[in-house]
Design a protein around this motif. Structure first.
Motif, PDB file in Angstrom:
ATOM      1  N   SER A 162      -1.738  -9.455 -65.156  1.00  0.00           N
ATOM      2  CA  SER A 162      -0.470  -8.992 -64.364  1.00  0.00           C
ATOM      3  C   SER A 162      -0.095  -7.552 -64.477  1.00  0.00           C
ATOM      4  N   ILE A 163      -0.677  -6.878 -65.463  1.00  0.00           N
ATOM      5  CA  ILE A 163      -0.196  -5.331 -65.404  1.00  0.00           C
ATOM      6  C   ILE A 163      -1.430  -4.347 -65.319  1.00  0.00           C
ATOM      7  N   SER A 164      -2.582  -4.841 -65.630  1.00  0.00           N
ATOM      8  CA  SER A 164      -3.549  -4.136 -65.797  1.00  0.00           C
ATOM      9  C   SER A 164      -4.079  -3.672 -64.491  1.00  0.00           C
ATOM     10  N   ASP A 165      -4.283  -2.294 -64.353  1.00  0.00           N
ATOM     11  CA  ASP A 165      -4.776  -1.684 -62.901  1.00  0.00           C
ATOM     12  C   ASP A 165      -4.167  -1.850 -61.796  1.00  0.00           C
ATOM     13  N   GLN A 166      -2.917  -2.225 -61.941  1.00  0.00           N
ATOM     14  CA  GLN A 166      -2.016  -2.403 -60.525  1.00  0.00           C
ATOM     15  C   GLN A 166      -1.175  -1.213 -60.420  1.00  0.00           C
ATOM     16  N   VAL A 167      -1.252  -0.952 -58.864  1.00  0.00           N
ATOM     17  CA  VAL A 167      -0.335  -0.211 -58.407  1.00  0.00           C
ATOM     18  C   VAL A 167       0.436  -0.644 -57.426  1.00  0.00           C
ATOM     19  N   ASP A 168       1.608   0.267 -57.295  1.00  0.00           N
ATOM     20  CA  ASP A 168       2.418  -0.124 -56.007  1.00  0.00           C
ATOM     21  C   ASP A 168       1.947   0.473 -54.730  1.00  0.00           C
ATOM     22  N   LEU A 169       1.425  -0.459 -53.859  1.00  0.00           N
ATOM     23  CA  LEU A 169       1.140  -0.145 -52.489  1.00  0.00           C
ATOM     24  C   LEU A 169       2.077   0.064 -51.633  1.00  0.00           C
ATOM     25  N   PRO A 170       2.106   0.877 -50.618  1.00  0.00           N
ATOM     26  CA  PRO A 170       3.026   0.922 -49.436  1.00  0.00           C
ATOM     27  C   PRO A 170       3.106  -0.490 -48.786  1.00  0.00           C
ATOM     28  N   PHE A 171       1.956  -0.976 -48.569  1.00  0.00           N
ATOM     29  CA  PHE A 171       1.768  -2.270 -47.718  1.00  0.00           C
ATOM     30  C   PHE A 171       1.145  -3.415 -48.541  1.00  0.00           C
ATOM     31  N   PRO A 172       1.974  -3.941 -49.495  1.00  0.00           N
ATOM     32  CA  PRO A 172       1.479  -5.181 -50.090  1.00  0.00           C
ATOM     33  C   PRO A 172       1.098  -6.236 -49.214  1.00  0.00           C
ATOM     34  N   ILE A 173      -0.231  -6.715 -49.483  1.00  0.00           N
ATOM     35  CA  ILE A 173      -0.710  -7.915 -48.726  1.00  0.00           C
ATOM     36  C   ILE A 173      -1.384  -8.707 -49.402  1.00  0.00           C
ATOM     37  N   GLU A 174      -0.893 -10.078 -49.533  1.00  0.00           N
ATOM     38  CA  GLU A 174      -1.577 -11.317 -50.097  1.00  0.00           C
ATOM     39  C   GLU A 174      -2.055 -12.422 -49.355  1.00  0.00           C
ATOM     40  N   ARG A 175      -1.501 -12.133 -47.838  1.00  0.00           N
ATOM     41  CA  ARG A 175      -1.810 -13.178 -47.034  1.00  0.00           C
ATOM     42  C   ARG A 175      -2.110 -12.473 -45.552  1.00  0.00           C
ATOM     43  N   SER A 176      -2.755 -13.294 -44.602  1.00  0.00           N
ATOM     44  CA  SER A 176      -3.010 -12.350 -43.215  1.00  0.00           C
ATOM     45  C   SER A 176      -1.763 -12.130 -42.485  1.00  0.00           C
ATOM     46  N   ASP A 177      -0.773 -13.191 -42.677  1.00  0.00           N
ATOM     47  CA  ASP A 177       0.414 -12.962 -41.918  1.00  0.00           C
ATOM     48  C   ASP A 177       1.200 -11.491 -42.314  1.00  0.00           C
ATOM     49  N   GLU A 178       0.989 -11.238 -43.791  1.00  0.00           N
ATOM     50  CA  GLU A 178       1.695 -10.081 -44.197  1.00  0.00           C
ATOM     51  C   GLU A 178       0.942  -8.880 -43.724  1.00  0.00           C
ATOM     52  N   LEU A 179      -0.421  -9.092 -43.660  1.00  0.00           N
ATOM     53  CA  LEU A 179      -1.031  -7.692 -42.872  1.00  0.00           C
ATOM     54  C   LEU A 179      -0.660  -7.802 -41.404  1.00  0.00           C
ATOM     55  N   LEU A 180      -0.705  -8.786 -40.677  1.00  0.00           N
ATOM     56  CA  LEU A 180      -0.050  -8.785 -39.558  1.00  0.00           C
ATOM     57  C   LEU A 180       1.404  -7.998 -39.373  1.00  0.00           C
ATOM     58  N   HIS A 181       2.228  -8.468 -40.232  1.00  0.00           N
ATOM     59  CA  HIS A 181       3.627  -7.921 -40.096  1.00  0.00           C
ATOM     60  C   HIS A 181       3.410  -6.493 -40.493  1.00  0.00           C
ATOM     61  N   TRP A 182       2.824  -5.858 -41.174  1.00  0.00           N
ATOM     62  CA  TRP A 182       2.775  -4.386 -41.533  1.00  0.00           C
ATOM     63  C   TRP A 182       2.211  -3.708 -40.222  1.00  0.00           C
ATOM     64  N   CYS A 183       1.150  -4.452 -39.721  1.00  0.00           N
ATOM     65  CA  CYS A 183       0.564  -3.673 -38.616  1.00  0.00           C
ATOM     66  C   CYS A 183       1.597  -3.808 -37.211  1.00  0.00           C
ATOM     67  N   ARG A 184       2.132  -4.690 -37.238  1.00  0.00           N
ATOM     68  CA  ARG A 184       3.206  -4.824 -36.141  1.00  0.00           C
ATOM     69  C   ARG A 184       4.352  -3.812 -36.364  1.00  0.00           C
ATOM     70  N   LYS A 185       4.723  -3.783 -37.635  1.00  0.00           N
ATOM     71  CA  LYS A 185       5.885  -2.790 -37.918  1.00  0.00           C
ATOM     72  C   LYS A 185       5.482  -1.559 -37.850  1.00  0.00           C
ATOM     73  N   THR A 186       4.040  -1.041 -38.197  1.00  0.00           N
ATOM     74  CA  THR A 186       3.939   0.344 -38.202  1.00  0.00           C
ATOM     75  C   THR A 186       3.222   0.956 -37.135  1.00  0.00           C
ATOM     76  N   GLY A 187       2.624  -0.224 -36.235  1.00  0.00           N
ATOM     77  CA  GLY A 187       1.854   0.436 -35.111  1.00  0.00           C
ATOM     78  C   GLY A 187       0.359   0.771 -35.610  1.00  0.00           C
ATOM     79  N   LEU A 188       0.199   0.506 -36.931  1.00  0.00           N
ATOM     80  CA  LEU A 188      -1.460   0.949 -37.674  1.00  0.00           C
ATOM     81  C   LEU A 188      -2.272  -0.403 -37.287  1.00  0.00           C
ATOM     82  N   SER A 189      -3.483   0.032 -37.269  1.00  0.00           N
ATOM     83  CA  SER A 189      -4.451  -0.829 -37.041  1.00  0.00           C
ATOM     84  C   SER A 189      -4.735  -1.286 -38.657  1.00  0.00           C
ATOM     85  N   ILE A 190      -5.552  -2.533 -38.677  1.00  0.00           N
ATOM     86  CA  ILE A 190      -6.011  -2.807 -40.273  1.00  0.00           C
ATOM     87  C   ILE A 190      -6.657  -1.817 -41.009  1.00  0.00           C
TER      88      ILE A 190
END
Length: 474
Positions: A162-190
């Motif tokens: 749970s703590i090894s090799d983990q970093v805080d990402l600006p766009f944490p993603i576990e599911r594709s709907d979260e990826l879609l959320h960040w792309c929509r919010k920022t206008g960035l591609s995948i």
């Protein structure tokens, strides 16, 4: 809920075939155990033994698991070790019954005795388990158990992940709907979202250089595999086909290097049958190399190592994708899809069958090709969903425990399905889609849990048990 930070270089790893979970993973686990030994005093080691459980035992011989753990204990690096030295080194150890542990301490070691295949024993956490035992001259003993969970990922029993090799990402993603959320919010591609996340580990120049190195290994593997003839090792007497197909398609056109070869391919046009044959040739080449203990890239696994390179090389050869920016875009996008499957389901055939390997790689390639061809984020996710939807339930039933039949041909199928899924998504309106990528990830995991263990890389079911007797005894 714990957020798992996965880099593009976690999904794509340079290593040695034929299996990420049965070769690369155990190799890396053995090197980790060597580090533990060093903390206890490698000079005082008396003996080392290796216990292989579950799928690692049942198909370990065909996958070279014994070779991997021995070379790992010798502290050789799978990224750089000369693959041409594998057989000579193993013969030397077997003949002398000695090993240079960690490149420092020569110990008695008999591969036939000290690597134990426990065919009827499994450990509860994962089917791919290996235990390393070490005895010291002072009577002390240590043991560590590792699980190779797919794609070259390895976890140690009792380790706090749970703590090894983990970093805080600006766009944490576990599911594709979260990826879609960040792309929509920022206008960035995948791919742009992935690159921003990669900044959490290193600067952009280093990431770009690393991704291009991944591509170079893939490219070289394709080129090498299309120029080697003969039969694959292991006893099945499978004839390599990529070189013959390459020669047939080029019709004696001259070339002296990769760039000239690529130009010769392009000069043949882009009609459907010609292009289809080349995609199959690219995929065959990679996985014939993989089956030969050659250098490949997990994408996301070794058994499925040919799909992403084949589709990317199709893009390079036939879709004007021979540009650094486009290649990086392709691999970054593919890695994020692989990451979503790793977090929501599995990349391990021993856990999920071949849907976890060929299915995931096809999904990765479909999304990547779609973005590179100008598709929207939603079309990319749609392409990934389509590709996996039509791999659901795919079993892993390697004949004689080798990554050859049906694995090599399955890479050609996965590549073609990826291209088809991309074209369907590009010609579709995602508003009309009835199945989301997250739904298919969940379905894949549920299917994995329901699947009989015989179809999870044990060679105890499917094609592995419905072949001529002469082959099953190889």
């Amino acid at each position: 809920m714990k957020k798992e930070s996965i880099s593009v270089f976690d999904i794509f790893k340079i290593g040695v075939g034929p299996s990420s979970s049965h070769t690369l993973g155990p190799w890396r686990a053995a090197r980790r155990f060597v580090e533990t030994i060093r903390t206890h005093g490698i000079d005082n080691v008396r003996s080392v033994r290796v216990l292989l459980y579950g799928s690692l035992a049942k198909t370990g011989k065909g996958h070279g698991t014994d070779v991997a753990v021995i070379l790992g204990l010798c502290d050789e690096d799978p990224v750089t070790f000369d693959v041409n030295q594998i057989t000579p080194r193993m013969n030397q150890i077997a003949n002398l019954k000695k090993m240079l542990l960690g490149k420092e301490k020569e110990i008695a070691f008999d591969p036939a005795v000290d690597v134990v295949f426990l065919m009827d024993e499994s450990l509860p956490l994962h089917p791919n388990a290996v235990t390393f035992l070490c005895s010291f001259n002072n009577g002390n003993e240590i043991a560590e158990t590792f699980y190779s969970i797919g794609g070259g990922f390895v976890i140690k029993e009792g380790e706090d992940t749970s703590i090894s090799d983990q970093v805080d990402l600006p766009f944490p993603i576990e599911r594709s709907d979260e990826l879609l959320h960040w792309c929509r919010k920022t206008g960035l591609s995948i791919s742009e979202v992935v690159m921003e996340n990669e900044h959490s580990w290193r600067d952009e120049a280093e990431t770009r250089a690393g991704v291009m190195k991944i591509w170079e290994v893939m490219r070289d593997c394709i080129y090498r595999g299309t120029h080697i003839t003969g039969q694959l090792p292991g006893g099945l007497n499978v004839t390599r086909r990529a070189a013959a197909l390459n020669k047939k398609l080029l019709k004696d056109k001259p070339y002296n290097n990769y760039e000239e070869w690529l130009a010769a391919i392009r000069s043949g046009g882009q009609h459907f049958q010609y292009t289809l044959d080349w995609v199959s040739c690219f995929a065959l080449a990679v996985n014939e190399e993989n089956a030969s203990f050659s250098r490949v890239v997990t994408a996301p696994t070794n058994g499925a190592a040919g799909v992403v390179p084949a589709v990317l090389h199709y893009y390079v050869a036939f879709c004007d994708g021979h540009h650094e920016d486009k290649i990086i875009q392709f691999l970054l996008t593919a890695s994020e899809i692989g990451s979503i499957f790793k977090k929501g389901a599995t990349l391990s055939a021993a856990m999920g069958g071949c849907q976890a390997e060929i299915g995931v790689s096809s999904s990765m390639a479909a999304a990547a090709l779609t973005e590179c061809l100008g598709g929207s984020v939603r079309q990319c996710l749609m392409a990934a969903e389509i590709a996996m939807e039509h791999h659901l339930g795919l079993t892993c039933d390697p004949v004689a425990g080798l990554v050859q039949v049906p694995c090599i041909e399955r890479n050609t199928m996965g590549a073609i399905k990826a291209i088809t899924a991309s074209q369907l998504a590009l010609q579709s309106n995602p508003d009309n889609a009835r199945v989301s990528l997250d739904a298919v990830v969940n379905t894949m995991w549920e299917t994995a849990l329901d699947m009989n263990h015989k179809y999870k890389e044990t060679a105890e079911g499917g094609l592995a048990t419905n072949i001529p007797q002469s082959l099953s005894e190889c």
